[in-house]
Design a protein around this motif. Structure first.
Motif, PDB file in Angstrom:
ATOM      1  N   CYS A  35      13.801  -8.084 -85.058  1.00  0.00           N
ATOM      2  CA  CYS A  35      14.714  -9.071 -84.479  1.00  0.00           C
ATOM      3  C   CYS A  35      13.864 -10.097 -83.739  1.00  0.00           C
ATOM      4  O   CYS A  35      13.946 -11.288 -83.998  1.00  0.00           O
ATOM      5  N   ARG A  59      10.968 -11.917 -91.407  1.00  0.00           N
ATOM      6  CA  ARG A  59      11.745 -12.570 -90.369  1.00  0.00           C
ATOM      7  C   ARG A  59      11.204 -12.151 -88.999  1.00  0.00           C
ATOM      8  O   ARG A  59      10.561 -11.100 -88.873  1.00  0.00           O
ATOM      9  N   LYS A  64      14.800 -16.619 -78.802  1.00  0.00           N
ATOM     10  CA  LYS A  64      15.938 -15.710 -78.925  1.00  0.00           C
ATOM     11  C   LYS A  64      17.158 -16.212 -78.150  1.00  0.00           C
ATOM     12  O   LYS A  64      17.067 -16.466 -76.952  1.00  0.00           O
ATOM     13  N   HIS A 205      23.364  -7.562 -88.101  1.00  0.00           N
ATOM     14  CA  HIS A 205      24.189  -8.154 -87.042  1.00  0.00           C
ATOM     15  C   HIS A 205      25.680  -7.919 -87.300  1.00  0.00           C
ATOM     16  O   HIS A 205      26.474  -7.900 -86.371  1.00  0.00           O
ATOM     17  N   GLU A 231      16.866  -6.152 -90.237  1.00  0.00           N
ATOM     18  CA  GLU A 231      15.956  -5.964 -89.105  1.00  0.00           C
ATOM     19  C   GLU A 231      15.251  -4.612 -89.238  1.00  0.00           C
ATOM     20  O   GLU A 231      15.905  -3.582 -89.426  1.00  0.00           O
ATOM     21  N   ASP A 242      18.229  -5.840 -80.113  1.00  0.00           N
ATOM     22  CA  ASP A 242      18.915  -5.276 -81.284  1.00  0.00           C
ATOM     23  C   ASP A 242      18.342  -3.946 -81.782  1.00  0.00           C
ATOM     24  O   ASP A 242      18.203  -3.732 -82.990  1.00  0.00           O
ATOM     25  N   GLN A 245      20.373  -1.584 -84.427  1.00  0.00           N
ATOM     26  CA  GLN A 245      20.582  -2.005 -85.816  1.00  0.00           C
ATOM     27  C   GLN A 245      19.276  -2.142 -86.587  1.00  0.00           C
ATOM     28  O   GLN A 245      19.264  -2.645 -87.715  1.00  0.00           O
TER      29      GLN A 245
END
Ligand code: PEP
Ligand code: MN
Length: 270
Positions: A35, A59, A64, A205, A231, A242, A245
């Motif tokens: 993330c 990614r 953020k 997400h 992620e 995050d 997840q």
């Protein structure tokens, strides 16, 4: 749909474009990484792991958009330099979010795809600014936005001359709160009849729960998505954002194998 002049589907002509080794819109695209870029060690380790696990791109957030100003805000330029190093070492293109119009032009030197996050989907100045660049844009769906509002935002980017836009369904707010958001997979099927632009899905997400990501990834493939953004963290429990997840590199590896097998099966059906 009214006024969707450039993003609308005409004569079944689909948009596809090359980034790295992938023809986005034709080949199935898998973007993976943390993330947030937290440190050089963390990002490089994850970058190598996702490459090994079958990712096409990396990614990582350097800026953020956090709900609280007291939460980790990202490493900024330092984070982008770390992503640049990850790209050098793995050969994988980099996707990172831009939050501010003032950062757009210089960020293009560091990233292969500019991400517009859900909270900025209708930031029209930001859309116009990324529309003036030659860098492809990943436009996430606003968490409170309709498909029509989303396509109008793509229209803002296209109208400035940048034709390389990817749409990303990342879940919308509903009354359900077991999941972080509600993944609207019907939007993926709807967009296939409304736009020529490639559409990818972000099940991380959308669900906020690592245990649900495999099922939603397979469902996204079945719905006709052109790719996924996921992620992945080497130590999910210690992630600065995050963490619930994030997939482990092992989970990611198993997921890509199943996703690519399902995609191949679906191509055989056609
Ligand atoms: C992210 O990709 O880490 C992110 C903040 O996504 P979204 O804008 O969809 O919440
Ligand atoms: Mn995130």
């Amino acid at each position: 749909m009214d006024n969707i002049r450039l993003a609308g589907l005409q004569e079944e002509k689909r948009t596809f474009f090359q980034v790295g080794k992938v023809q986005i819109g034709r080949d199935f695209l898998i973007i993976a990484g943390p993330c947030s870029v937290e440190s050089e060690e963390q990002t490089l380790e994850i970058a190598h792991a996702v490459k090994e696990g079958g990712a096409d791109m990396i990614r990582g957030g350097a800026f953020k958009p956090r709900t609280s100003p007291y939460n980790f805000q990202g490493l900024g330029l330092k984070g982008l330099k770390i992503l640049e190093k990850a790209k050098e070492q793995t050969g994988l293109p980099v996707v990172s979010e831009v939050l501010d119009t003032r950062d757009v032009s210089w960020m293009c030197e560091y990233v292969d795809i500019l991400q517009i996050g859900t909270r900025n989907m209708q930031n029209f100045s930001l859309l116009k600014e990324v529309g003036k660049t030659n860098t492809p844009v990943l436009l996430k769906r606003g968490m409170y936005s309709t498909i029509s509002e989303w396509l109008n935002c793509a229209e803002y980017i296209l109208n400035e001359g940048n034709s390389r836009v990817i749409l990303c369904e990342r879940g919308i707010r509903t009354f359900e709160n077991y999941t972080r958001n509600t993944l609207d997979l019907s939007a993926v099927a709807a967009l296939e009849e409304l736009t020529h632009l490639p559409v990818i899905v972000d099940p991380a997400h959308a669900t906020g729960k690592s245990s649900l990501i495999l099922a939603m990834s397979l469902a996204a493939v079945a719905a006709g998505a052109d790719g996924l953004i996921l992620e992945v963290h080497n130590h999910p429990e210690a992630a600065l954002s995050d963490k619930d997840q994030a997939l482990t590199p092992e989970q990611f590896c198993q997921l890509t194998r199943k996703v690519r097998a399902l995609r191949a099966f679906m191509e055989d059906l056609n």
